[in-house]
Write an enzyme that holds these catalytic residues in place. Structure first.
Site, PDB file in Angstrom:
ATOM      1  N   SER A  11       0.819  -1.206   0.000  1.00 58.57           N
ATOM      2  CA  SER A  11       0.000   0.000   0.000  1.00 58.57           C
ATOM      3  C   SER A  11       0.854   1.259   0.000  1.00 58.57           C
ATOM      4  O   SER A  11       0.576   2.220  -0.734  1.00 58.57           O
ATOM      5  CB  SER A  11      -0.920   0.006   1.227  1.00 58.57           C
ATOM      6  OG  SER A  11      -1.756  -1.113   1.234  1.00 58.57           O
ATOM      7  N   ARG A  15       1.375   4.100  -3.171  1.00 63.66           N
ATOM      8  CA  ARG A  15       1.132   5.534  -2.964  1.00 63.66           C
ATOM      9  C   ARG A  15       2.404   6.337  -3.201  1.00 63.66           C
ATOM     10  O   ARG A  15       2.365   7.429  -3.788  1.00 63.66           O
ATOM     11  CB  ARG A  15       0.616   5.764  -1.540  1.00 63.66           C
ATOM     12  CG  ARG A  15      -0.816   5.308  -1.328  1.00 63.66           C
ATOM     13  CD  ARG A  15      -1.134   5.097   0.154  1.00 63.66           C
ATOM     14  NE  ARG A  15      -2.537   4.803   0.387  1.00 63.66           N
ATOM     15  CZ  ARG A  15      -3.117   3.619   0.145  1.00 63.66           C
ATOM     16  NH1 ARG A  15      -2.393   2.639  -0.363  1.00 63.66           N
ATOM     17  NH2 ARG A  15      -4.397   3.427   0.396  1.00 63.66           N
ATOM     18  N   ASP A 296      -8.136  -6.689   5.415  1.00 65.16           N
ATOM     19  CA  ASP A 296      -7.159  -7.512   4.701  1.00 65.16           C
ATOM     20  C   ASP A 296      -6.598  -8.626   5.583  1.00 65.16           C
ATOM     21  O   ASP A 296      -6.030  -9.597   5.078  1.00 65.16           O
ATOM     22  CB  ASP A 296      -6.007  -6.661   4.160  1.00 65.16           C
ATOM     23  CG  ASP A 296      -6.327  -6.053   2.804  1.00 65.16           C
ATOM     24  OD1 ASP A 296      -7.353  -6.436   2.203  1.00 65.16           O
ATOM     25  OD2 ASP A 296      -5.552  -5.201   2.341  1.00 65.16           O
ATOM     26  N   LYS A 323     -12.735  -8.247  -3.310  1.00 68.43           N
ATOM     27  CA  LYS A 323     -11.270  -8.184  -3.403  1.00 68.43           C
ATOM     28  C   LYS A 323     -10.824  -9.049  -4.581  1.00 68.43           C
ATOM     29  O   LYS A 323     -11.559  -9.201  -5.558  1.00 68.43           O
ATOM     30  CB  LYS A 323     -10.661  -8.666  -2.084  1.00 68.43           C
ATOM     31  CG  LYS A 323     -11.030  -7.808  -0.876  1.00 68.43           C
ATOM     32  CD  LYS A 323     -10.311  -6.472  -0.895  1.00 68.43           C
ATOM     33  CE  LYS A 323     -10.521  -5.707   0.393  1.00 68.43           C
ATOM     34  NZ  LYS A 323      -9.710  -4.455   0.442  1.00 68.43           N
TER      35      LYS A 323
END
Length: 413
Positions: A11, A15, A296, A323
């Site tokens: 993640s 980003r 998650d 997902k």
């Protein structure tokens, strides 16, 4: 005492790649995750004309605040949800025609709330086949900015994509969110935006992002907390002890809160300034837990659940159905194949204690890396578990099987 060297956060790496590509100057990312998802993101940036220099431990990205360096590109997003959602948003800030497609698995995953918001902001975006899904084409001429309403009840990535776009608009963005899951992931986004010089604030359901772009920096990627959950779960299940360096009290990732779930079940947990340690005590109690914000890690807990002394009920995880696969049903199906008693609802799963699970069971992965890594934990107590697609871990952790085997040897398994 085993020390688990967890690769960088998927993640955070995704980003950081967006922010670096949009920043003014050259950004260095330290210890980024090298996996199919992040390599796909980097490859997409290169298709858009961004230059990326790679060493074993760093990526250097030449930022382009004005948008892609090419006026036309075809980008294949592979299986990566962040790639498939963030890159069209980045391209919209530029000038040109950009086409995006993805794997059959990613084509099935929804995109509609994000593309509706982008259209409301004046972006010329067309879904080429099925509305609300890849493939799509963006005819970009920059984004003015303004007010927009977004439903982020399926995925927080929709909001993250718009937040990341905000500083690249001419007048900034004011985003009102009608529903939102996985809030900690949004907090990762806003913290990272500020690290790259952006101004973003939240007032209840409204996020305000000022224009002004991003500035290049050197940014270190912390270990992936979702990936660490399998190693922490292994310690809790076996009565061993695992320490993960690089994840501590100041970690950005909300999924580190999974260790709080393990503590409620009976494990000993210590979260220090820059390390987290979990030790199993030989007891795993049943629990009812809301995992909306750390969904998650739902498969990790589900795979551990049959070994608890009481029922484990996981609630408010409807978003896990959209997902890489329907994770809620995939977990339930695999647990039943193992002989566990499982009940599910629209947004919950309950697993009853099992005195013994069925050895030699093959786990159906549906191409989802988290099915493999979660049920590898189950395999610590149930011999002979195998997977129909063990290699799908390349999405986030190509060396998972080797790393997990090394850890479990240290745990005496």
């Amino acid at each position: 005492m085993p020390v688990a060297d967890i690769p960088g956060s998927k993640s955070i790496t995704a980003r950081a790649l967006f922010l670096a590509a949009a920043a003014d100057g050259v950004t260095t990312l330290v210890r980024p995750l090298r996996s199919d998802d992040t390599e796909g993101f980097a490859e997409g940036l290169e298709r858009l004309g961004h230059r990326i220099g790679r060493t074993p431990d760093t990526w250097r990205i030449d930022g382009r605040p004005e948008g892609p360096a090419v006026e036309e590109a075809d980008v294949y997003c592979r299986d990566g949800a962040t790639t498939a959602r963030f890159l069209p948003t980045l391209a919209a800030a530029g000038h040109g025609t950009y086409r995006f497609d993805a794997s059959p698995q990613m084509r099935r995953r929804p995109l509609g709330p994000l593309t509706r918001a982008l259209r409301d902001l004046g972006v010329d975006l067309r879904h080429d086949e099925r509305e609300g899904h890849h493939p799509l084409t963006v005819r970009a001429c920059g984004v003015e900015g303004g007010d927009v309403v977004l439903d982020a009840g399926q995925s927080s990535q929709y909001l993250t994509a718009l937040l990341l776009l905000g500083p690249l608009t001419r007048t900034g963005l004011r985003i009102r969110v009608t529903d939102l899951v996985s809030v900690p992931y949004v907090e990762i986004t806003t913290a990272m935006m500020r690290a790259f010089g952006a101004r973003v604030e939240r007032d209840g359901e409204v996020f305000v992002v000022e224009p002004g772009g991003y500035r290049a920096t050197t940014y270190a990627i912390e270990p992936d907390a979702s990936t660490a959950s399998y190693f922490f779960a292994a310690a809790a299940l076996t009565g061993g002890e695992v320490t993960v360096p690089g994840l501590g009290k100041d970690a950005l990732q909300g999924d580190l809160r999974f260790v709080e779930v393990l503590a409620r079940m009976g494990a000993e947990v210590e979260v220090g300034p820059d390390t987290t340690r979990v030790r199993g005590t030989g007891e795993l109690r049943g629990i009812t837990v809301n995992m909306r914000d750390i969904s998650d890690t739902m498969p990790t807990l589900a795979a551990l659940a049959p070994y608890a002394t009481g029922p484990v009920r996981i609630e408010d995880v409807a978003n896990t159905r959209v997902k890489e696969c329907d994770r809620l049903e995939a977990c339930a199906e695999n647990l039943r194949r193992l002989g566990a008693e499982v009940v599910t609802g629209e947004d919950w799963i309950e697993v009853r204690p099992a005195a013994r699970l069925r050895p030699g069971t093959e786990i159906r992965t549906y191409g989802d890396h988290r099915m493999v890594m979660s049920f590898a934990v189950t395999g610590l107590r149930t011999p002979g578990i195998s997977f129909d697609d063990p290699g799908c871990v390349r999405k986030t952790f190509p060396d998972f099987h080797e790393a997990f085997a090394e850890l479990t040897r240290g745990l005496g398994q």
